[in-house]
Design a protein around this motif. Structure first.
Motif, short mmCIF file in Angstrom:
data_model
loop_
_atom_site.label_atom_id
_atom_site.label_comp_id
_atom_site.label_asym_id
_atom_site.label_seq_id
_atom_site.Cartn_x
_atom_site.Cartn_y
_atom_site.Cartn_z
N LYS A 5 55.47 39.45 47.95
CA LYS A 5 54.55 39.37 46.81
C LYS A 5 53.16 38.89 47.23
CE LYS A 5 54.16 37.49 42.14
NZ LYS A 5 54.76 36.65 41.12
N SER A 6 53.10 37.87 48.07
CA SER A 6 51.81 37.34 48.49
C SER A 6 51.04 38.35 49.33
CB SER A 6 51.98 36.03 49.25
OG SER A 6 52.75 36.24 50.43
N LYS A 8 51.31 41.62 49.03
CA LYS A 8 50.83 42.63 48.08
C LYS A 8 49.53 42.16 47.42
CE LYS A 8 55.37 44.47 46.90
NZ LYS A 8 56.40 44.60 45.86
N LYS A 9 49.51 40.88 47.06
CA LYS A 9 48.31 40.33 46.42
C LYS A 9 47.13 40.36 47.39
CE LYS A 9 46.40 36.34 44.08
NZ LYS A 9 46.57 34.97 43.63
N ARG A 10 47.37 40.03 48.65
CA ARG A 10 46.29 40.04 49.64
C ARG A 10 45.69 41.43 49.78
NH1 ARG A 10 44.01 36.16 49.17
NH2 ARG A 10 42.63 37.05 50.71
N LEU A 12 45.55 43.74 47.43
CA LEU A 12 44.73 43.98 46.24
C LEU A 12 43.42 43.22 46.30
CD1 LEU A 12 47.48 43.85 43.48
CD2 LEU A 12 46.36 45.87 44.40
N VAL A 13 43.49 41.95 46.71
CA VAL A 13 42.28 41.13 46.80
C VAL A 13 41.33 41.68 47.86
CG1 VAL A 13 41.44 38.83 47.42
CG2 VAL A 13 43.39 39.06 45.89
N LYS A 16 39.49 44.64 46.48
CA LYS A 16 38.49 44.22 45.51
C LYS A 16 37.26 43.64 46.22
CE LYS A 16 38.07 41.37 41.35
NZ LYS A 16 38.74 40.43 40.46
#
Length: 87
Positions: A5-6, A8-10, A12-13, A16
């Motif tokens: 999960k972390s 995946k977030k990285r 996306l970030v 961005k």
């Protein structure tokens, strides 16, 4: 593709932030081109265009989009062009 999960977030970030950096770089290039064109045309507002370009260069350096030495180099080149055009 990441499974954690972390991670995946990285991803996306990072996408961005890359988009935000791209916007800033593109805007910076546009302002630099406008400043060069104003100096080349010996426009009356060339000093204002140079001032705006220097501000954008400083902002990019502050956001670590551009290295501080590169920023200093670009600002110096702009001032040289302005000085040469005013002679």
């Amino acid at each position: 593709m990441p499974n954690i999960k972390s991670a995946k977030k990285r991803v996306l970030v990072a996408k961005k932030k890359a988009l935000q950096n791209k916007v800033v770089k593109s805007n910076l290039k546009t302002v630099l081109k406008k400043a060069d064109a104003a100096v080349a045309a010996k426009a009356a507002d060339s000093a204002d265009a140079i001032k705006a370009a220097i501000k954008k260069v400083d902002q990019a350096a502050a956001k670590n989009i551009m290295h501080k030495n590169t920023a200093a180099h670009k600002k110096s080149a702009l001032m040289k062009k302005l000085a040469a055009a005013s002679k």
